[in-house]
Design a protein around this motif. Structure first.
Motif, PDB file in Angstrom:
ATOM      1  N   GLU A 170      38.032  55.367  43.247  1.00  0.00           N
ATOM      2  CA  GLU A 170      38.248  53.942  43.000  1.00  0.00           C
ATOM      3  C   GLU A 170      37.012  53.149  43.439  1.00  0.00           C
ATOM      4  N   LYS A 190      36.779  50.163  44.648  1.00  0.00           N
ATOM      5  CA  LYS A 190      36.920  49.426  45.898  1.00  0.00           C
ATOM      6  C   LYS A 190      36.595  50.297  47.104  1.00  0.00           C
ATOM      7  N   SER A 191      36.645  51.599  46.925  1.00  0.00           N
ATOM      8  CA  SER A 191      36.240  52.513  47.998  1.00  0.00           C
ATOM      9  C   SER A 191      34.758  52.857  47.906  1.00  0.00           C
ATOM     10  N   ARG A 216      32.334  51.074  46.621  1.00  0.00           N
ATOM     11  CA  ARG A 216      31.443  49.935  46.843  1.00  0.00           C
ATOM     12  C   ARG A 216      31.088  49.720  48.315  1.00  0.00           C
TER      13      ARG A 216
END
Length: 297
Positions: free
Chosen positions: A51, A53-54, A56
């Motif tokens: 994902e 969001k992880s 980044r």
């Protein structure tokens, strides 16, 4: 520090020291990819979070390490290895402070005492005695060297604590986490080399044509040492913590104090404090005495 100083010629680098962190990141990325591939071939599938969001979150420590590596090389042009190592011990205390601020990890008074004791131990074990050199020569480097040394120690602690947060954030494979971290590290170090080309007007040619210019055996040892240390640190971040990472190897008295301080840090309070023993008193034995009563008639 010793290898980096040995790679200098007359106090200067014959090579572009910005290429060393790039090659070290490429080496760590290659090794991590090999281990990840072998892990994927095993019967137990590797856990990999894909994902955004992880993912980044991984550029942040890469940027910090980029700045730290270049500051480290710049620092060693002003100070010797002993002074650099002494100033580097500041990261032991700053790591404890960042533990509290970023990881919300509350340290007991005993652990704070152990951290300070560890910093003092590593410093005193590396200070030169007056018998070895003049006492006035210990802190005779330019002020720029001390400022860069302090900045290097703070950046190392900040990058270490943030990396530990990422490593322990989920149960992903260590090698998958390393691949993400070192991919961004290689990209940012490459971007720094390209930026240097634009600043210099490409007078020395593009960076990939002068990548190995001025390299010697000692320089390759610096690359290998930097890459191997990074891989080892990632293992420590995953399964231990930054206090173990910043506890350097010292000699004689320093080793004893380091071991004692680490034992104080990790040992539960019950092992360090002698608790009063609760003694159960055995019931007193009662002796029955039979008495004959005689009544007078």
């Amino acid at each position: 520090g010793i290898l980096t100083t040995l790679s200098q010629t007359n106090g200067r680098y014959r090579y572009d020291y910005a290429t060393v962190p790039f090659l070290a990141e490429a080496f760590k990325l290659l090794v991590s990819c090999v281990f990840l591939w072998r892990e994927c071939q095993s019967s137990t599938p590797s856990r990999m979070t894909t994902e955004w969001k992880s993912i980044r979150l991984y550029p942040i420590p890469s940027i910090i390490y980029l700045i730290h590596n270049n500051v480290q090389f710049a620092t060693l042009t002003y100070v010797d290895t002993s002074t650099y190592q002494i100033m580097g011990n500041l990261k032991i205390v700053t790591t404890g402070i960042l533990f509290r601020l970023f990881l919300r990890r509350k340290l007991s008074n005993l652990q704070w005492m152990a951290i300070v004791l560890l910093a003092v131990a590593t410093t005193t074990s590396q200070v030169k005695g007056c018998g070895e050199a003049s006492c006035d020569s210990l802190f005779s480097s330019p002020i720029q060297g001390y400022m860069l040394g302090i900045l290097s120690a703070c950046l190392s602690a900040l990058a270490g604590v943030y990396t530990e947060y990422l490593m322990k954030k989920n149960n992903d494979s260590l090698y998958w986490q390393n691949v993400q971290l070192y991919t961004f590290g290689a990209i940012f170090n490459m971007a720094r080399l390209v930026l240097d080309d634009f600043r210099g007007g490409f007078e020395k040619g593009p960076w990939w044509q002068r990548l190995f210019n001025g390299y010697s055996t000692t320089t390759w040892m610096v690359v290998l040492n930097l890459g191997s240390t990074g891989l080892l640190v990632s293992w420590l971040m995953k399964y231990a913590d930054n206090i173990v990472k910043v506890a350097p190897g010292t000699l004689f008295l320093g080793i004893i104090i380091c071991v004692m301080s680490l034992h104080m840090y990790f040992a539960p309070p019950s092992m360090l404090v002698d608790l009063p023993l609760t003694i159960k008193t055995a019931p007193e034995s009662v002796t029955e005495v039979s008495a004959d009563r005689r009544t007078d008639s």
